[in-house]
Design a protein around this motif. Structure first.
Motif, mmCIF file in Angstrom:
data_model
loop_
_atom_site.group_PDB
_atom_site.id
_atom_site.type_symbol
_atom_site.label_atom_id
_atom_site.label_comp_id
_atom_site.label_asym_id
_atom_site.label_seq_id
_atom_site.Cartn_x
_atom_site.Cartn_y
_atom_site.Cartn_z
ATOM 1 N N TYR A 204 14.085 24.940 65.195
ATOM 2 C CA TYR A 204 14.644 25.878 66.165
ATOM 3 C C TYR A 204 15.816 26.661 65.560
ATOM 4 N N ARG B 231 16.741 29.674 65.612
ATOM 5 C CA ARG B 231 17.319 30.735 66.440
ATOM 6 C C ARG B 231 17.964 30.203 67.725
ATOM 7 N N SER B 232 17.962 28.906 67.892
ATOM 8 C CA SER B 232 18.549 28.315 69.096
ATOM 9 C C SER B 232 20.041 28.580 69.149
ATOM 10 N N LYS B 233 20.541 28.809 70.349
ATOM 11 C CA LYS B 233 21.980 29.024 70.504
ATOM 12 C C LYS B 233 22.769 27.752 70.197
#
Length: 170
Positions: free
Chosen positions: A141, A143-145
């Motif tokens: 993930y 690109r997860s915040k």
């Protein structure tokens, strides 16, 4: 069965004050195991856990497990998920880890479970395993915040591992 239907509908709703009040009322009512279906009692456990009413969550999960049709109604992986998260929230990390690892192995990648596993391993001072699960999250993930926080936590893991190897302070 209309009470069972009503309760299962409320238990399936996103958490909130109404759901919390109903779970507390059902918990206090001391209803017999036969009052609700296995699925409804299991959902009550999940809802209570989501509301961090861990005592009620344990009670409802035990009630569901006592039902003769539990294994045919509740998939093993659903049980592993709830049992693992409940153990984690109760800070019973040694119980949470095998349940959540089994769930992750059979279910595939669930980002929340990956993070809980990393935190559970960190909590039992297993920095290498924590690093493995943090790395898995970052890889799957990117690109997860949550990635910046995870990279920060990952840096702490590395610092702890280095400190343990050299047995010195920074």
């Amino acid at each position: 069965r209309s009470l069972d239907s009503l309760v299962s509908t409320v238990a399936a709703e996103p958490g909130g004050a109404r759901q919390s009040r109903i779970i507390k009322a059902i918990d206090r009512a001391r209803l017999p195991d036969s009052a609700f279906s296995t699925e409804t009692v299991f959902m009550l456990s999940l809802s209570a856990m989501d509301g961090r009413n861990l005592t009620a969550a344990e009670k409802f999960l035990a009630m569901a497990r006592r039902k003769s049709d539990f294994d045919s109604v509740i998939a093993k992986q659903r049980f592993q998920y709830v049992r693992g998260l409940l153990s984690f929230y109760e800070k019973k990390y040694d119980e949470a880890i095998p349940q959540l690892t089994a769930y992750a192995g059979g279910q595939g990648d669930d980002p929340d479970v990956i993070l809980v596993l990393a935190r559970a391993f960190w909590s039992i001072d297993s920095a290498a395993q924590a690093a493995r699960w943090y790395d898995r999250f970052i890889e799957r993930y990117p690109r997860s915040k949550s990635v910046p926080e995870i990279i920060w936590r990952r840096a702490w893991v590395e610092e702890e591992r280095t400190r343990a190897r050299t047995n010195t302070d920074p």
